[in-house]
Design an enzyme around this catalytic site. Structure first.
Site: not given
Length: 311
Positions: A99, A126, A129, A231, A268, A296
């Site tokens: 990450r 991402h 996700q 988001d 998300c 997830r």
């Protein structure tokens, strides 16, 4: 050849379908100890709640082990080349999840690593996700099928679902646009002018089938949507742009006025209530955000198991 997962299109359409089916199976029936004795190294340059917990819990449920390595625990970007980190970690562990701030860090690591490198988030993508998002939409479709009288036309598919993205053209959207195109979702993206998704992501989405429709009018985007996705407007590392972005995104807040009554909502997380979405909409019975968060775990377990199978 080692398989990596740096963005959604590292999986072919059929492979993506297989991962989603495996994720659904894991969620329904639990997961066997497919990764017994294996280790995942988790490299974090950014803070996390869902990414760390879902990967760490996922490895445990698969019979393996995860090791957390924060910025203070590695030499990554502190004197050791990324290439060296990739080669050394390959001698110790079976998977690496990063990450990171710079996507190129993962690209370089993948060039030298002999174990799968997984993008847990970067500045431009991402993909994990997106796996959870597609699993959530798949469940939405199944729930709609179960609640509606038989039409005689068979079960609905991704192609029958219209999704509107309202907000910033960020890393989450870049990957989701590719994912949506891969499975045939009807995606419309509404952003302020200058905040569209990257041209690279749009081109790759087009290569997979079709790029999303783009507009600067959020009301136009949500008019016929089954699902509206938003988001945060100010992502990690963009704090110095906060005031400029809040002004640019005026009118893009997902609220009771900017959401069809029948539309469900995705986010998300983490959410900034009162900015990109109101608390009432996020907490409504049409919110899918909590399913997304749970998914997830299931999607990433399936990804790990799938990458292990392909080694």
């Amino acid at each position: 050849m080692t398989r990596h997962f740096l963005d959604v299109d590292d999986l072919s359409p059929s492979e993506l379908a297989d991962v989603l089916s495996l994720a659904a199976e894991f969620k329904k029936n639990g997961s066997p100890s497919e990764l017994s004795g294996q280790t995942l190294a988790m490299l974090f340059e950014k803070p996390s709640t869902r990414t760390r917990l879902s990967f760490e819990t996922g490895m445990t449920q698969l019979g393996g082990h995860a090791v957390f390595m924060g910025p203070e625990h590695t030499h990554l970007d502190h004197g050791e080349p990324v290439s060296d980190t990739g080669r050394v970690l390959s001698r110790y562990v079976d998977f690496v999840m990063g990450r990171v701030f710079d996507h190129d860090c993962l690209v370089e690591m993948a060039e030298y690593a002999t174990v799968p490198i997984i993008n847990g988030l970067s500045d431009i993508a991402h993909p994990c996700q997106s796996l959870a998002d597609l699993l959530t939409i798949r469940e939405f479709v199944e729930a709609q099928d179960a609640s509606e009288p038989a039409s005689g036309h068979g079960p609905r598919a991704f192609e029958d679902v219209s999704v509107a993205w309202v907000g910033d053209g960020n890393n989450v959207l870049n990957s989701f646009a590719i994912a949506a195109s891969t499975v045939g979702l009807d995606l419309t993206v509404a952003t302020p002018e200058g905040y569209e998704p990257s041209s690279d992501a749009l081109g790759r989405a087009n290569d997979r089938g079709r790029s999303p429709a783009l507009t600067n009018d959020p009301e136009e985007a949500v008019a016929d949507a089954d699902i509206v996705y938003t988001d945060v407007w100010v992502s990690m590392g963009e704090e110095d742009e906060r005031e400029e972005k809040l002004a640019a995104f005026d009118g893009f807040q997902l609220n009771d006025d900017l959401r069809p009554d029948s539309a469900h909502v995705m986010h998300c997380l983490p959410a900034h209530r009162g900015e990109e979405i109101t608390g009432g909409v996020l907490e409504s019975d049409r919110s899918l955000a909590w399913n997304q968060a749970e998914n997830r775990l299931h999607a990433q377990k399936a990804l790990l198991a799938y990458l292990d199978e392909k080694r």
